[in-house]
Enzyme design. Structure first.
Site, PDB file in Angstrom:
ATOM      1  N   ASP A 182     -11.455   2.041   3.550  1.00 40.62           N
ATOM      2  CA  ASP A 182     -11.584   0.586   3.463  1.00 40.62           C
ATOM      3  C   ASP A 182     -13.041   0.152   3.676  1.00 40.62           C
ATOM      4  OD1 ASP A 182     -10.106  -1.662   2.861  1.00 40.62           O
ATOM      5  OD2 ASP A 182      -9.781  -2.231   4.945  1.00 40.62           O
TER       6      ASP A 182
ATOM      7  N   LYS B 169       0.844  -1.200   0.000  1.00 39.36           N
ATOM      8  CA  LYS B 169       0.000   0.000   0.000  1.00 39.36           C
ATOM      9  C   LYS B 169       0.878   1.248   0.000  1.00 39.36           C
ATOM     10  CE  LYS B 169      -3.829  -2.517   1.902  1.00 39.36           C
ATOM     11  NZ  LYS B 169      -4.458  -3.144   3.045  1.00 39.36           N
TER      12      LYS B 169
ATOM     13  N   GLN C 213      -5.384  -2.350   9.177  1.00 39.33           N
ATOM     14  CA  GLN C 213      -5.145  -3.613   8.475  1.00 39.33           C
ATOM     15  C   GLN C 213      -5.738  -4.788   9.269  1.00 39.33           C
ATOM     16  OE1 GLN C 213      -3.436  -3.930   5.376  1.00 39.33           O
ATOM     17  NE2 GLN C 213      -4.161  -6.017   5.532  1.00 39.33           N
TER      18      GLN C 213
END
Ligand code: NDP
Length: 281
Positions: free
Chosen positions: A117, A50, A94
């Site tokens: 996200d 990322k 994450q």
């Protein structure tokens, strides 16, 4: 036809890069913060990928590597700080988070406008009503693939295998919005083979190698393989028995090089969209 997800992802990243350059001329630099808790090696690779994608697209990035012992309270405090940090437009924690941290609780603290996200329930709800500005990265990447290859979903029998909150459920909703006739299958589904044999489009998000076999599909099916499975020799494969299934399909995504690169490209796109939303552009 084997779909080249890497090429499609590269195109998206170039578009994002060009738009980021334009924003920078207006004094706006999109920023993404990624939080990783613990030492999971696969997660570390994802976070580094990322970071690399941010460098490629000109997006400013911050990575927070926190110890596994980080408390829920400390994580929430960090998210609150990032919510009010003007140089950060997107926040991502994450997954997987350690067991002592309540993923659902954390999701509520991410500012919905910075939720790149698509973790916050208010954003997840908007997927259902069709009002979402930010779409979850992997399902959005799958839709980009279908659009790029001009694969119509309208009226097609779409079978989604897997019902997770991050892949199965949202991709089913997005296919429904595109007028697909959608069936969602999971571990309790009976007659999976027969259901798949009726499919024009199969999306597999199970996480088991060689799960989708040639006897499950009819000729000319479109097969999108979301699975990422590590084999004993360390290499990666998807859910689909690629070698035997591919000859029967009209389109198929490989693993690696299919959906995976799209997920990161869509994260960059979401960070750009979030930046524009926050600046009323
Ligand atoms: P989950 O483990 O959350 O979900 C797996 C789903 O598969 C569940 O809904 C489960 O059903 C279903 N399943 C398991 N066994 C069967 C079976 N025998 N028959 C039918 N359905 C079954 O996984 P994720 O959705 O998070 O991820 C799925 C895969 O996609 C993983 O390999 C993951 O690594 C990969 N992935 C790839 C991404 C990418 O960028 N390419 C991004 C995200 C994930 P039930 O609900 O009943 O348990």
């Amino acid at each position: 036809m084997i779909i080249n997800g890497k090429n499609i992802a590269a195109k998206i990243k170039t578009q994002v890069k060009n738009e980021v350059e334009e924003l920078k001329k207006q004094g706006i630099t999109p920023g993404l913060a990624v939080i990783l808790i613990g030492e999971d090696p696969a997660s570390k690779i994802y976070v580094n990928n990322k970071k690399k994608a941010c460098e490629e697209t000109g997006i400013y990035s911050e990575e927070y590597f926190l110890p596994k012992s980080t408390s829920q309270k400390d994580l929430i405090n960090l998210i609150k700080k990032l919510n009010s940090n003007n140089s950060i437009n997107g926040i991502l924690t994450q997954l997987p988070l350690p067991n002592h941290i309540d993923e659902h609780e954390i999701a509520n603290y991410i500012d919905p406008q910075k939720d790149v996200d698509v973790f916050n329930p208010s954003n997840i709800g908007k997927i259902m009503t069709g009002d979402a500005k930010l779409l979850p990265c992997t399902p959005a990447g799958i839709i980009e693939i279908l659009d790029h290859e001009k694969i119509s979903v309208d009226g097609k029998n779409c079978v989604v295998i897997g019902r997770s909150n991050i892949v199965g459920k949202p991709i089913a909703l997005l296919l429904l919005q595109k007028n697909g006739t959608v069936t969602i299958c999971h571990s309790k589904t009976k007659n999976l083979k027969e259901i798949c044999q009726m499919a024009d489009i199969i999306i597999s998000a199970v996480g088991k190698p060689c799960f989708v076999t040639k006897d499950m599909i009819k000729k000319e099916t479109v097969v999108i393989d979301v699975g990422i499975n590590r084999k004993s020799d360390g290499t990666i494969c998807g859910d689909v028995d690629f070698e035997n299934v591919a000859p029967l399909t009209s389109y198929i995504t490989p693993v690696p090089g299919g959906v995976g690169p799209m997920t990161i490209a869509m994260l960059m796109k979401n960070t750009l969209i979030a930046t524009k939303l926050q600046n009323n552009i």
